[in-house]
Write a protein that holds these residues in place. Sequence first.
Motif, PDB file in Angstrom:
ATOM      1  N   VAL A 110       0.574  -1.431  -0.035  1.00 60.47           N
ATOM      2  CA  VAL A 110       0.042   0.111  -0.101  1.00 60.47           C
ATOM      3  C   VAL A 110       0.785   1.232   0.228  1.00 60.47           C
ATOM      4  N   ILE A 111       2.015   1.177   0.945  1.00 59.55           N
ATOM      5  CA  ILE A 111       3.110   2.311   0.943  1.00 59.55           C
ATOM      6  C   ILE A 111       3.598   2.545  -0.367  1.00 59.55           C
ATOM      7  N   GLY A 153       2.484   1.740  -3.500  1.00 66.57           N
ATOM      8  CA  GLY A 153       1.377   2.291  -4.313  1.00 66.57           C
ATOM      9  C   GLY A 153       1.304   3.701  -3.963  1.00 66.57           C
ATOM     10  N   LEU A 154       1.166   4.230  -2.854  1.00 66.21           N
ATOM     11  CA  LEU A 154       0.877   5.397  -2.606  1.00 66.21           C
ATOM     12  C   LEU A 154       1.947   6.342  -2.870  1.00 66.21           C
ATOM     13  N   HIS A 188       3.441   6.474  -5.576  1.00 63.68           N
ATOM     14  CA  HIS A 188       3.353   6.546  -7.076  1.00 63.68           C
ATOM     15  C   HIS A 188       2.241   7.308  -7.439  1.00 63.68           C
ATOM     16  N   SER A 189       1.346   7.471  -6.385  1.00 59.74           N
ATOM     17  CA  SER A 189       0.116   8.245  -6.735  1.00 59.74           C
ATOM     18  C   SER A 189       0.267   9.686  -7.407  1.00 59.74           C
ATOM     19  N   ALA A 220      -6.411   6.356  -7.768  1.00 59.90           N
ATOM     20  CA  ALA A 220      -6.684   4.891  -7.062  1.00 59.90           C
ATOM     21  C   ALA A 220      -6.079   4.181  -8.219  1.00 59.90           C
ATOM     22  N   VAL A 264      -2.422   3.792  -7.653  1.00 56.83           N
ATOM     23  CA  VAL A 264      -2.034   2.922  -6.753  1.00 56.83           C
ATOM     24  C   VAL A 264      -2.338   1.486  -6.459  1.00 56.83           C
ATOM     25  N   GLY A 274       0.503  -0.861  -6.057  1.00 59.62           N
ATOM     26  CA  GLY A 274       0.604  -1.563  -5.061  1.00 59.62           C
ATOM     27  C   GLY A 274       0.456  -3.239  -5.239  1.00 59.62           C
TER      28      GLY A 274
END
Length: 205
Positions: free
Chosen positions: A138-139, A141-142, A144-145, A157, A160, A164
Motif C-alpha cells: 500500500v505504501i 502504491g501511494l 506512485h500516486s 486510485a 495506486v 501496489g
Amino acid sequence: MILISQILSSIIQLFVFTLIPFIWYIITNKKISGFLPWIGLKKTDNMPVKSSVILFMIVALLIIAPYLWLYKTNSITLSGLPYESYIQSGFSPETVLVILLWAVVQTSLTEEIFFRGFLYKRLSSKFGDKFGNLIQAVIFGLIHSPAALGHGFIKIALIVFITGTIGYILGYIVNKSKGSILCSWLFHASANIISPVLAFTFLVK
C-alpha cells in the motif's frame, strides 16, 4: 550531458534509499558487517524463477491496458531523463544506457532495497508475512500516486492499485526467496526496462 546526470541521479537515489536501512541496521545490530545479506543482497537456493516469470507475464497482461489508457487520456505523462534522451536522439546507445541505469539502479534496486529488503521484512516480523506485505505494498502504491495527481480520484486510485499490486507480488517473491531481493530486483528491473521502451515506441509521436 544526460548520461552523466542519470549516473549522478542513480548514485544519489541509491545512497538515500540505502541510508535509512543502514542506520537502522547499525542501531539494532551494533555492527556494520553483514548488512548486505541482511538487506537481501544475497544468494539463495530458493529462487522462485519459474513462478516469478509466470507472475511477470500475468502482471504485464493485466497492467498494459490500464497504463495505455492512462497515457492516452493524458492522466500520466512521459518525463524524466530516459524520456529526454529519447526525444533528443531516439534509441541511441546513450539512451539505452540511460534507460538501463534508470531501470536497473535508480528505480528497481533502490526500491527493492528499501521496500522489500527493509520495510517489508520489518513489517513482516511485527505483523506477519501477509499483513506486513500488504502494508508495504500500500505504501509502495501511494508513493506512485503523484504521477496522476490532478486527474481525479479514479485515476489516482488506479495508479495506486497497479503499483501496489506489483509491490505485493514483489514482496511475495522475496518471501519465497527466503529474504533475498535478487529475484524481485530482476523482476522489477525487467518491468522497468520494458515500460519505457514500449512507451517510447508506441506513445511518443
